[in-house]
Design a protein around this motif. Sequence first.
Motif, PDB file in Angstrom:
ATOM      1  N   SER A  32      28.660  28.093  32.127  1.00  0.00           N
ATOM      2  CA  SER A  32      28.162  26.724  32.256  1.00  0.00           C
ATOM      3  C   SER A  32      29.279  25.785  32.686  1.00  0.00           C
ATOM      4  N   GLN A  33      28.939  24.901  33.647  1.00  0.00           N
ATOM      5  CA  GLN A  33      29.886  23.899  34.113  1.00  0.00           C
ATOM      6  C   GLN A  33      29.489  22.529  33.555  1.00  0.00           C
ATOM      7  N   VAL A  34      30.392  21.579  33.682  1.00  0.00           N
ATOM      8  CA  VAL A  34      30.137  20.243  33.149  1.00  0.00           C
ATOM      9  C   VAL A  34      29.132  19.518  34.044  1.00  0.00           C
ATOM     10  N   ALA A  35      28.049  19.032  33.443  1.00  0.00           N
ATOM     11  CA  ALA A  35      27.053  18.230  34.154  1.00  0.00           C
ATOM     12  C   ALA A  35      27.363  16.749  33.965  1.00  0.00           C
ATOM     13  N   ARG A  66      22.548  21.267  33.946  1.00  0.00           N
ATOM     14  CA  ARG A  66      23.906  21.793  33.922  1.00  0.00           C
ATOM     15  C   ARG A  66      24.040  22.968  34.895  1.00  0.00           C
ATOM     16  N   ASP A 125      26.819  15.565  30.490  1.00  0.00           N
ATOM     17  CA  ASP A 125      27.898  15.953  29.577  1.00  0.00           C
ATOM     18  C   ASP A 125      29.058  14.965  29.668  1.00  0.00           C
ATOM     19  N   GLU A 126      29.431  14.629  30.894  1.00  0.00           N
ATOM     20  CA  GLU A 126      30.588  13.760  31.107  1.00  0.00           C
ATOM     21  C   GLU A 126      30.362  12.373  30.507  1.00  0.00           C
TER      22      GLU A 126
END
Length: 384
Positions: free
Chosen positions: A219-222, A212, A225-226
């Motif tokens: 924290s950004q969307v990895a 991530r 996650d998506e």
Amino acid sequence: MRLEGNIVSGSECGYGWVEWSGDQIEAVQIQGPCRSDADWVLPGFIDVHLHGIFRGDATPEMVNFMAEQAPQSGLTVMCPAMASDSPENMLAFIQKVRDLMRDPAPGSVKLAGSHLEGPYLDFAHRGGMNEIFLRDVNFDEIRSWLEEADNTLKIVTIAPEIPNGLAAVKLLADAGVRVSAGHTAMKVSDVEKFIAAGGSGICHLFDTFDGRPVENGVSQVALADEVLVNDELFIELITDGFHVPPALLKLAVRAAGVDRIIGITDSLCGTGLPDGAFPMTDAGREFVLKNGDVCRLKDDPAVIVGSCLTQSQAFYNLTERFRIVNEVDACKILSTNPARYLALENQNGRLQPGFCADITVLKSDKRSVRATVINGVGVYSNGD
């Protein structure tokens, strides 16, 4: 024919019996609570992603041994997966699987079709793949696969972001092939493009995935996650505890739900045998298999090239060792969901009347295989 034990049928689990005639289940009856000393009578295990087991591997020369020996691990249906290899070998593999499906050997696991993991993958995310076999998308090669397979090519794993990747996804999906994104640098913003092109699966979640990203402490969307929150995608998951730590197994199941998770082994030749060194299927490399660990490249032990997991061990891991899910949901992950992914949901993946009599029997320890029944025939027995 009839088997008694702890039965998992649909959403029910309890002590009872399953009865079949010919190759079809006729009746299932649950009479009371599960017993601690009873065998577990389960819908036959299905593996859509394995490279080898016992003395067989996913090559034109050895895939028949995979099919013959796999029932010892409780498998009833499988898609043998060939890693990136030369064009000649990959085409020969497709042809061999096709021929085995047309004329299966008695007592063999049922082949649902071939799975190609590559060769159109991202170089930086190749993992244990041999880099000399990674190549640009070749539409003539893909068309030759489809022509020779005669509808037996079931899954292709590809990195959709590489040049012509999405066009390859569409060509394969339009031909009825399941396309899985894996060994990929695909951006989060490209997931919907992958799905629109016909993509429907994710190859071994968390493995060869980037972590991530963090920007200014946020924290950004990895990519992982998506795909966990995207309800359009089936997700492969290796449940050995090494490829994916137990906490991430729990996260995946809780985030995606049990209906989208497909338990795979990603196992190599030698799985089910004692520790030792075995040949890779590509260009003479070797790996070291150590039970209780993973398969590692002999010349570079830091590189994981596969697992020595079986689906029977996966059932134990899910229900007892890591306590991720109960027995009903474990059967969804190891039988029902793979059947749905392979469009076999009307005949495989459940113990219920009218379904195929494909049955895995585990001993009371939940991991040792007692017996395997395929098409109503007992093809493996370990009575001891």
